[in-house]
Design an enzyme around this catalytic site. Structure first.
Site, PDB file in Angstrom:
ATOM      1  N   HIS A 147      26.509  61.777  83.489  1.00  0.00           N
ATOM      2  CA  HIS A 147      26.832  60.415  83.055  1.00  0.00           C
ATOM      3  C   HIS A 147      27.789  59.815  84.081  1.00  0.00           C
ATOM      4  O   HIS A 147      29.003  59.928  83.964  1.00  0.00           O
ATOM      5  CB  HIS A 147      27.464  60.440  81.655  1.00  0.00           C
ATOM      6  CG  HIS A 147      27.677  59.094  81.049  1.00  0.00           C
ATOM      7  ND1 HIS A 147      27.641  58.882  79.682  1.00  0.00           N
ATOM      8  CD2 HIS A 147      27.929  57.875  81.597  1.00  0.00           C
ATOM      9  CE1 HIS A 147      27.873  57.601  79.429  1.00  0.00           C
ATOM     10  NE2 HIS A 147      28.069  56.972  80.596  1.00  0.00           N
TER      11      HIS A 147
ATOM     12  N   HIS B 161      28.005  56.296  86.645  1.00  0.00           N
ATOM     13  CA  HIS B 161      27.491  55.028  87.180  1.00  0.00           C
ATOM     14  C   HIS B 161      27.960  54.919  88.627  1.00  0.00           C
ATOM     15  O   HIS B 161      29.171  54.853  88.879  1.00  0.00           O
ATOM     16  CB  HIS B 161      28.035  53.855  86.370  1.00  0.00           C
ATOM     17  CG  HIS B 161      27.653  53.902  84.923  1.00  0.00           C
ATOM     18  ND1 HIS B 161      26.518  53.306  84.433  1.00  0.00           N
ATOM     19  CD2 HIS B 161      28.247  54.507  83.852  1.00  0.00           C
ATOM     20  CE1 HIS B 161      26.428  53.528  83.130  1.00  0.00           C
ATOM     21  NE2 HIS B 161      27.470  54.263  82.756  1.00  0.00           N
TER      22      HIS B 161
ATOM     23  N   HIS C   9      22.774  54.714  76.456  1.00  0.00           N
ATOM     24  CA  HIS C   9      24.110  54.645  75.891  1.00  0.00           C
ATOM     25  C   HIS C   9      23.978  54.219  74.425  1.00  0.00           C
ATOM     26  O   HIS C   9      23.311  53.227  74.114  1.00  0.00           O
ATOM     27  CB  HIS C   9      24.944  53.587  76.619  1.00  0.00           C
ATOM     28  CG  HIS C   9      25.388  53.983  77.989  1.00  0.00           C
ATOM     29  ND1 HIS C   9      24.534  54.499  78.929  1.00  0.00           N
ATOM     30  CD2 HIS C   9      26.617  53.917  78.577  1.00  0.00           C
ATOM     31  CE1 HIS C   9      25.214  54.738  80.038  1.00  0.00           C
ATOM     32  NE2 HIS C   9      26.478  54.401  79.856  1.00  0.00           N
TER      33      HIS C   9
ATOM     34  N   GLU D  18      28.949  54.464  71.290  1.00  0.00           N
ATOM     35  CA  GLU D  18      30.257  54.423  71.964  1.00  0.00           C
ATOM     36  C   GLU D  18      31.101  53.422  71.184  1.00  0.00           C
ATOM     37  O   GLU D  18      31.925  53.792  70.356  1.00  0.00           O
ATOM     38  CB  GLU D  18      30.110  54.000  73.425  1.00  0.00           C
ATOM     39  CG  GLU D  18      31.429  53.895  74.173  1.00  0.00           C
ATOM     40  CD  GLU D  18      31.278  53.259  75.556  1.00  0.00           C
ATOM     41  OE1 GLU D  18      32.253  53.339  76.327  1.00  0.00           O
ATOM     42  OE2 GLU D  18      30.223  52.677  75.860  1.00  0.00           O
TER      43      GLU D  18
ATOM     44  N   ASP E 165      32.749  55.985  84.864  1.00  0.00           N
ATOM     45  CA  ASP E 165      33.106  55.082  85.969  1.00  0.00           C
ATOM     46  C   ASP E 165      34.473  55.512  86.496  1.00  0.00           C
ATOM     47  O   ASP E 165      35.496  54.874  86.207  1.00  0.00           O
ATOM     48  CB  ASP E 165      33.159  53.631  85.476  1.00  0.00           C
ATOM     49  CG  ASP E 165      31.830  53.149  84.952  1.00  0.00           C
ATOM     50  OD1 ASP E 165      30.982  52.730  85.750  1.00  0.00           O
ATOM     51  OD2 ASP E 165      31.623  53.216  83.711  1.00  0.00           O
TER      52      ASP E 165
END
Length: 334
Positions: A11, A13, A191, A194, A273
Site C-alpha cells: 500500500h 502511492h 481503499h 478508512e 504516502d
C-alpha cells in the site's frame, strides 16, 4: 529485528513519496512556482485535519511532475528507500488522473515509473507490480475514460485500485469499470473502511470483487464482516502512521491493528504516502510495535502476511517466505 528482515510493501502511492527536497528540485527543473519558500515551510504544512486536507496539498505537490524523467526520479528515490528498509517486493499505486487531467500523457507517467521499477529489479534486486488507481471523487465516466486510455499498458500492470476521498464516494460507483478491468485480466483492490463505514468494505468485496482491501480498519465495526475476511483470507493493507496523521485514530496507541491481528485477520503494515505522513515502512513497524506492545512473533506474522497478501507468483512467494523464516529463526536463536 525489523530492519534485518525482508518485507513486502503493498500500500504505497508513488506520488506520496515526493519528498520536499525533490519537489523543489523538480520545480526548478521544470520552472514551476511553488507556494512555499523552503523545505521547512513545506514540512510545516503537513498538518492535516482529514483525508481531504491532505489531498489538497498532495495534488498541489504533484504539479511538479512533468516529464518521464521526473516520474523515474520519483520512483527511483522510493526504491532506494526500499533497499534501506529491506523491502524486497513492492506493489505500488499510481494515480493517472492526477496527471492526465493537467495535460500529462498516460505514457509519460507510466513509462517513467516502470523504467525505474525495471532498473530497481536489475540493480537492487527489488521486484514490483504496478496498480493503476481510479480517483473516486471523480466520476465513473472519468474512470472509464482513463481505463480506455490505459489499454496499451494493461499487460504491464497487475491490477486496478480505488483511492482518494472516501466519504460520499462508495465503491459501487465504480462497479462497471472494475468489471471491465477483470475482463482484461487485471486484479482488483480498493481503499475501503478508512474514513468510510464497514459497509464500504462489503461493497468493495461484493460489487468490485476485490482480492485485497486497502486500509479496512473499520471492519471491526461488523463481526460478520470480520468472520468473512478471516474465512476467505482477504488481506488488509493497514497504514498506521497515515491513520493517525489523518485523524482516523487519535494516537497510535489507539490503533486497532493488534486487535485485527489477534482476531486472525491477514493484516499487513505499509506506509501509504510516507513523505506526507512522517514515515516509511520500517518507521511504521517500529512506531506501531512500540505503541501497541507488539512482540517479535507479532512482527514476524505481519511480515509473513505481507508476502502471503502479495500478488507474487507462488514460487517467488515461497522463496521469500523461506528466507524470512530462516532469518527470523537465526535472530530468535541469538
Amino acid at each position: 529485528m525489523i530492519d534485518s528482515l525482508p518485507k513486502a510493501e503493498l500500500h504505497l502511492h508513488i506520488e506520496g513519496t515526493l519528498e520536499p527536497e525533490l519537489m523543489f528540485s523538480l520545480a526548478e527543473r521544470n520552472a514551476i512556482s511553488l507556494p512555499y519558500q523552503s523545505v521547512e515551510e513545506v514540512r510545516a504544512a503537513y498538518q492535516f485535519s482529514s483525508l481531504q486536507s491532505f489531498l489538497d496539498i498532495y495534488y498541489a505537490g504533484a504539479k511538479v511532475l512533468q516529464t518521464e524523467q521526473d516520474f523515474y526520479d520519483l520512483t527511483w528515490a522510493y526504491l532506494e528507500r526500499c533497499q534501506k528498509d529491506n523491502v524486497v517486493h513492492t506493489e505500488i499505486f499510481f494515480d493517472p488522473q492526477t496527471h492526465t487531467d493537467r495535460g500529462i500523457s498516460f505514457g509519460t507517467v507510466f513509462e517513467g515509473i516502470d523504467a525505474a521499477l525495471q532498473d530497481g529489479k536489475k540493480q537492487l534486486g527489488i521486484s514490483s507490480h504496478i496498480i493503476m488507481c481510479f480517483l473516486r471523487h471523480l466520476s465513473a465516466e472519468d474512470a472509464m475514460n482513463t481505463f480506455a486510455m490505459s489499454k496499451p499498458w494493461h499487460h504491464r500492470m497487475i491490477g486496478v485500485g480505488l483511492d482518494s476521498s472516501e466519504q460520499g464516494n462508495p465503491p459501487r460507483k465504480f462497479t462497471e469499470v472494475f468489471e471491465k478491468a477483470r475482463q482484461a485480466g487485471l486484479k482488483a483492490v480498493a481503499h475501503a473502511g478508512e474514513e468510510g463505514p464497514a459497509e464500504y468494505i462489503w461493497e468493495a468485496l461484493k460489487e468490485l470483487k476485490v482480492l485485497r482491501v486497502d486500509h479496512g480498519v473499520r471492519c471491526l465495526d461488523d463481526d460478520r464482516l470480520v468472520q468473512y475476511l478471516v474465512e476467505n483470507r482477504i488481506p488488509l493493507t493497514v497504514c498506521p502512521l497515515s491513520n493517525v496523521k489523518l485523524c482516523v485514530f487519535d494516537s497510535l496507541s489507539d490503533h486497532n491493528l493488534k486487535q485485527m491481528l489477534d482476531r486472525g485477520l491477514c493484516v499487513t503494515v505499509n506506509s501509504d504516502d510516507p513523505s506526507y505522513f512522517g514515515g516509511y515502512i520500517n518507521d511504521n513497524f517500529r512506531a506501531t510495535q512500540t505503541a501497541l506492545g507488539l512482540d517479535n512473533q507479532a512482527v514476524y506474522q505481519l511480515l509473513r502476511n505481507s508476502f502471503n497478501a502479495s500478488f507474487l507468483e507462488h514460487s517467488e512467494r515461497a522463496r521469500h517466505l523461506a528466507r524470512l523464516d530462516t532469518l527470523y529463526q537465526e535472530l530468535s536463536d541469538d
